[in-house]
Design an enzyme around this catalytic site. Structure first.
Site, PDB file in Angstrom:
ATOM      1  N   SER A  65       0.832  -1.199   0.000  1.00  0.00           N
ATOM      2  CA  SER A  65       0.000   0.000   0.000  1.00  0.00           C
ATOM      3  C   SER A  65       0.873   1.259   0.000  1.00  0.00           C
ATOM      4  O   SER A  65       1.632   1.482  -0.944  1.00  0.00           O
ATOM      5  CB  SER A  65      -0.973  -0.050   1.188  1.00  0.00           C
ATOM      6  OG  SER A  65      -2.002   0.894   1.039  1.00  0.00           O
ATOM      7  N   ASP A 109     -10.028  -5.732  -3.752  1.00  0.00           N
ATOM      8  CA  ASP A 109      -9.524  -4.666  -2.885  1.00  0.00           C
ATOM      9  C   ASP A 109     -10.438  -3.445  -3.011  1.00  0.00           C
ATOM     10  O   ASP A 109     -10.626  -2.908  -4.105  1.00  0.00           O
ATOM     11  CB  ASP A 109      -8.100  -4.318  -3.325  1.00  0.00           C
ATOM     12  CG  ASP A 109      -7.366  -3.416  -2.356  1.00  0.00           C
ATOM     13  OD1 ASP A 109      -7.997  -2.508  -1.780  1.00  0.00           O
ATOM     14  OD2 ASP A 109      -6.145  -3.604  -2.193  1.00  0.00           O
ATOM     15  N   HIS A 119      -7.373  -6.084   0.602  1.00  0.00           N
ATOM     16  CA  HIS A 119      -6.207  -5.261   0.939  1.00  0.00           C
ATOM     17  C   HIS A 119      -5.518  -5.709   2.223  1.00  0.00           C
ATOM     18  O   HIS A 119      -4.556  -5.091   2.660  1.00  0.00           O
ATOM     19  CB  HIS A 119      -6.669  -3.797   1.094  1.00  0.00           C
ATOM     20  CG  HIS A 119      -5.580  -2.774   0.971  1.00  0.00           C
ATOM     21  ND1 HIS A 119      -4.934  -2.512  -0.210  1.00  0.00           N
ATOM     22  CD2 HIS A 119      -5.031  -1.927   1.893  1.00  0.00           C
ATOM     23  CE1 HIS A 119      -4.034  -1.560  -0.028  1.00  0.00           C
ATOM     24  NE2 HIS A 119      -4.065  -1.188   1.239  1.00  0.00           N
TER      25      HIS A 119
END
Length: 279
Positions: free
Chosen positions: A148, A224, A257
């Site tokens: 991320s 995600d 995620h």
């Protein structure tokens, strides 16, 4: 600055430690988690720096990803630094996407952040020298990865510093921070309102002038929830194609995620780095 051991545990035949040290770049005590594989008892080994995402510390990757098993098999050291400076006198924000835990791997130029928030230089310069001097790192055998916000940091650092990092990968990276809410908020605060000052920290923009001398591995879950609003892997694929940058982008059906996603594919990433750093 010397490393001080905070904790130590046996793990997959190696040792999992947490260190602290006074950072020259941030002016604060920084913590980093280091896994030393069994091979490190016999001599220097390659190392992988893993950069975590928003609201994380050095602990998240260390306790959730399950990477030590694969690192032990490949003889790879794992180094997971904190995501920002912390402590008394370090500015913060009540929201998770700015301030402590959200350094975005930039060198801030704007008050009140510029005094301590120098995570780009910390990871690019201070940390590699520190682990090279005080841990059994094989010279020139250093890779970088992240998730991320940390995936954004890994891609930027690899493109800008291929002299330092010989392999790169990312899981669900923020690919075009200048064009998404997480990135524009952080960049405005840390770097100022002029978007031209953000270019050096945007992977898609950097690809117009920079290449990494090796393949880039990126995994992304297609379930995600941040996929189109914050991560923009489509922009990365387009920028790599336009630049002629080798990219192995894998869209993983049904994955989100979370660290369940990371734990599922981290073995492939460790193997990717081990192969590149063995050469």
């Amino acid at each position: 600055m010397s490393l001080t051991i905070v904790s130590e545990s046996r793990c997959f035949g190696g040792v999992q430690r947490v260190y602290s040290h006074l950072s020259r770049e941030t002016g604060t005590q920084m913590r980093l988690a280091v896994f030393l594989p069994p091979a490190a008892e016999r001599g220097p080994v390659p190392a992988l720096i893993f950069l975590s995402g928003l609201s994380c510390s050095e602990e998240n990757f260390t306790v959730k990803a399950g990477a030590q098993r694969y690192a032990a098999e490949h003889g790879l050291m794992l180094v997971a630094p904190d995501t920002s400076p912390r402590g008394e006198g370090v500015p913060d924000d009540p929201d998770y996407d700015l301030g402590q835990g959200a350094g975005f791997y930039v060198d801030a130029t704007q008050a009140p952040w510029s005094r301590h928030f120098r995570m780009y230089s910390y990871v690019a310069d201070e940390l590699p020298v520190l682990i090279g001097e005080q841990l059994p790192l094989r010279p020139g055998a250093l890779g970088i990865s992240g998730h991320s916000m940390g995936g954004h940091g890994a891609l930027v650092l690899a493109l800008r510093r291929p002299d330092r990092f010989r392999s790169v990968s990312a899981l669900a990276p923020i690919c075009q921070p200048s064009a998404v809410p997480w990135g524009t908020r952080a960049f405005t605060a840390y770097l100022g309102a002029d978007p031209s000052s953000w270019r050096d920290y945007d992977t898609c923009a950097l690809l117009a002038d920079h290449r990494f001398p090796g393949p880039v591995l990126v995994d992304q879950g297609d379930a995600d929830k941040f996929l189109s609003t914050q991560l923009r892997p489509d922009a990365l694929a387009h920028a790599c194609a336009a630049a002629g940058q080798p990219l192995q982008h894998r869209s993983q059906p049904g994955y989100d995620h979370s660290y369940f996603f990371i734990a599922t594919f981290i073995g492939d990433h460790v193997a990717h780095h081990a192969a590149a750093l063995a050469r």
